[in-house]
Scaffold this active site. Structure first.
Site: not given
Ligand SMILES: CC/C=C\C/C=C\C/C=C\C/C=C\CC/C=C/C(=O)SCCNC(=O)CCNC(=O)[C@H](O)C(C)(C)COP(=O)(O)OP(=O)(O)OC[C@H]1O[C@@H](n2cnc3c(N)ncnc32)[C@H](O)[C@@H]1OP(=O)(O)O
Ligand SMILES: Cc1cc2nc3c(=O)[nH]c(=O)nc-3n(C[C@H](O)[C@H](O)[C@H](O)COP(=O)(O)OP(=O)(O)OC[C@H]3O[C@@H](n4cnc5c(N)ncnc54)[C@H](O)[C@@H]3O)c2cc1C
Length: 572
Positions: A53, A335
């Site tokens: 991110t 995520e």
């Molecule tokens: C017990 C535990 C207790 C407590 C917990 C307590 C506390 C918790 C505290 C903290 C939390 C802990 C950890 C946090 C860890 C966090 C880590 C992160 O956040 S890492 C960053 C994560 N980021 C994301 O997840 C990004 C999200 N975005 C996306 O995945 C993609 O960009 C998105 C899918 C939104 C966009 O896709 P799109 O715009 O459609 O375009 P794209 O060209 O990318 O896709 C086309 C085509 O592909 C399909 N597709 C998309 N993604 C996938 C995939 N992963 N696998 C397979 N296919 C995929 C998509 O559907 C599309 O398909 P079609 O064309 O329709 O066939």
């Molecule tokens: C506790 C925590 C831990 C994290 N850890 C990590 C980490 O370890 N590594 C890492 O890389 N990232 C990490 N992240 C980042 C996290 O993955 C992103 O914040 C998350 O994927 C959401 O993306 P964003 O912040 O860009 O939200 P945004 O996309 O800006 O979302 C804002 C609003 O826009 C809306 N929106 C955006 N796109 C669309 C769409 N296409 N259609 C409709 N609505 C839309 C959403 O629904 C939401 O309401 C962490 C975040 C948190 C809070």
């Protein structure tokens, strides 16, 4: 792992090393690369973060701005942060702990961009932990919860890494800069699919913790009079309390079983993918995205229900519930933001619906979409029969998917572009996808309880819990089931009265059901949820440890209150 993380209060600097960095090596590195980094990671000889991110983009991965430009003259990639918004922002452990990171960056080779790929980058010295040359690092500051985890920022100023540091299990860049396509461009996202699956388990664990706390406390707490003159009852005797807590308890079990399914599904589909069969990837992505979204959202709401069910003490950190809520809130956004994830599931469902319309027989978790009849026959249904309840959920989901897809088609027939039609139907699409996931969770719950082999009485209790979960879902979403007449008002009334009966039936087993989660006091970290039930003694002890109680008269009295009071008194 989930339990261990929770013991650590939802995260420390090394959490993401375990849940994201190491699995990314496992899933995206070649065998040679694994030899180089995997053991180091597993033995924590290096500590990693998952840096995807950026300040400007989290959801839209294709919009990431960090670049990795291949230089064939030195066989290196140049990692660069060209703008302020390209600053990596949020990765857990990046702020102060990690010395390595897998960095998601736009891959450029031979002048062409091939989209986001993962690169292993050393970010701090292994000698003195100072940032490596060209790398700027820091912590992003306090958050709602999980402050034990140093979510950080990183900027890269033309940092050079060897070509071999691109994680090349799927896509490759040859020494001369030739790009070799992966079997699917989405394999670069496979680690996200895995992590989303693990969030389902985290949601189940968090809701199990909250219900353990609230159910145990509801047996200790006595309040009011049920009948005049009688002793105050345990608050769990009130039907409204049961109505608040038992659906959350049932959901915790349902999510636990869903997470088992998810783990098994992930193993089997990734196994096929290893052999070159990519056919399961789309369903795996849709299921993990939808389940992650649904379970974490219900969990966050459910934890707050548990908090309110504990009255005033629930609001205190002594209950452990605010921390659980903060953790669950993180799971809703991290995520893949929940709305965005549910829309991914909707996208898959719309495609499946179109395939079904074209005569294709659907399989797997969407098979029911082609099996369900569009025009229902109403009738008095047996609302205590699990098969009837599962069929009702499938009918509701199939109807809502069809409705959303047809609305979209209608918009396009009126001349709207597909993307505009999608946006104008996206609320309907989200609701349809939620109904689909809900239906999956109900069906999986029903199937799982039927396989319980421990003993008959355990199966009977879990069956009641499953009925309770399903009946609660139907009464809460009655409109969806009534809309096309599949269920009648009489069916809904029957569902309500069966639900009341289930609340009473589950009551005697409620404590055993939460004890069965086997959450040690050290994991729960809740005065209200203590196993020994000695809540009041420990609440008093807990309060005495408040920092404000370190001195009898707090320093703020001498500094502010005393002069303020004095001056007020002097005016009299
Ligand atoms: C017990 C535990 C207790 C407590 C917990 C307590 C506390 C918790 C505290 C903290 C939390 C802990 C950890 C946090 C860890 C966090 C880590 C992160 O956040 S890492 C960053 C994560 N980021 C994301 O997840 C990004 C999200 N975005 C996306 O995945 C993609 O960009 C998105 C899918 C939104 C966009 O896709 P799109 O715009 O459609 O375009 P794209 O060209 O990318 O896709 C086309 C085509 O592909 C399909 N597709 C998309 N993604 C996938 C995939 N992963 N696998 C397979 N296919 C995929 C998509 O559907 C599309 O398909 P079609 O064309 O329709 O066939
Ligand atoms: C506790 C925590 C831990 C994290 N850890 C990590 C980490 O370890 N590594 C890492 O890389 N990232 C990490 N992240 C980042 C996290 O993955 C992103 O914040 C998350 O994927 C959401 O993306 P964003 O912040 O860009 O939200 P945004 O996309 O800006 O979302 C804002 C609003 O826009 C809306 N929106 C955006 N796109 C669309 C769409 N296409 N259609 C409709 N609505 C839309 C959403 O629904 C939401 O309401 C962490 C975040 C948190 C809070």
């Amino acid at each position: 792992m989930a339990a261990a993380l929770q013991t650590l209060g939802g995260g420390i600097g090394i959490t993401l090393h375990w849940i994201a960095f190491t699995p990314t090596i496992e899933q995206q590195a070649t065998e040679e690369q694994k030899k180089k980094w995997l053991k180091l990671a597993q033995d924590v000889a290096i500590v990693g973060a998952y840096a995807q991110t950026e300040m400007g983009h989290g959801t839209f991965v294709r919009g990431l701005e960090t670049t990795a430009t291949y230089d064939p003259s030195t066989q290196e990639f140049v990692i660069n942060s060209p703008t302020l918004t390209s600053t990596k922002w949020w990765p857990g452990g990046l702020g102060k702990t990690a010395n390595h990171a897998t960095v998601m960056a736009q891959l450029y080779t031979r002048g062409k961009c091939y989209g986001p790929h993962n690169f292993m980058v050393q970010i701090r010295s292994l000698e003195n932990h100072q940032p490596c040359p060209g790398v700027t690092l820091g912590d992003i500051g306090p958050k709602m919860e999980s402050n034990g985890n140093d979510n950080g920022f990183a900027r890269f100023d033309h940092v050079r890494i060897p070509r071999e540091n691109m994680l090349m299990k799927f896509a490759r860049v040859e020494a001369d800069g030739t790009y070799v396509q992966p079997p699917s461009s989405k394999l670069a996202y496979s680690n996200m699919v895995y992590l989303r699956g693990t969030f389902v388990m985290s949601a189940a664990q968090a809701l199990a913790s909250a219900t353990t706390i609230a159910v145990r406390y509801s047996c200790v707490r006595r309040q009011s009079e049920m009948k005049p003159g009688e002793p105050e009852p345990q608050i769990l005797e009130y039907q409204t309390q049961q109505y608040k807590l038992f659906p959350q308890l049932a959901a915790a079990y349902a999510f636990w079983f869903a997470s088992w399914f998810m783990t098994q599904q992930h193993g089997s589909i990734t196994g096929s993918m290893e052999k070159g069969d990519m056919s399961g990837l789309a369903e795996l992505h849709a299921l993990s995205a939808g389940l992650k979204s649904y379970t974490t959202a219900v969990t966050a709401r459910g934890i707050d229900v548990c908090r309110m069910a504990c009255g005033g003490h629930g609001y205190s950190h002594a209950s452990g519930l605010p921390a659980l809520f903060g953790g669950a809130a993180a799971l809703c956004t991290a995520e893949g933001e929940n709305t965005v994830m549910m829309l991914q599931t909707a996208r898959y469902l719309v495609k499946c619906f179109a395939q079904s319309q074209a005569g294709k027989r659907l399989t797997g978790t969407v098979a029911y979409l082609s099996a369900v009849q569009p025009s229902p026959v109403a009738g008095n249904r047996n609302m205590s029969d699990l098969g009837t309840l599962v069929a009702a959920f499938q009918h509701r989901a199939a109807r809502m998917v069809r409705h959303a897809a047809m609305q979209m088609q209608g918009e396009m027939q009126k001349g709207k572009a597909r993307e505009d039609a999608w946006n104008s139907c996206s609320v309907l699409l989200i609701k349809a996808a939620e109904a689909h996931v809900h239906s999956f969770v109900v069906r999986n719950f029903a199937e799982t309880v039927q396989t319980v082999e421990v003993d008959e009485s355990v199966r009977a209790v879990l069956t009641s819990l499953c009925q309770l979960y399903s009946l609660y879902g139907i009464t809460e979403h009655a409109g969806d089931f009534l809309k096309d007449g599949y269920l009648t008002g009489r069916d809904i009334d029957a569902a309500s009265s069966h639900l009341s009966a289930m609340l009473a039936r589950v009551r005697p087993d409620a404590v055993a059901l939460v004890d069965a989660f086997d959450l040690h006091d050290k994991i729960l970290r809740s005065v209200l949820g203590r196993y020994d039930g000695r809540v009041y003694e420990h609440l008093y002890e807990w309060a005495k440890k408040s920092p404000l109680n370190k001195s009898e008269v707090h320093e703020s009295y001498y500094k502010y209150l005393q002069p303020f009071l004095k001056s007020n008194r002097a005016k009299l």
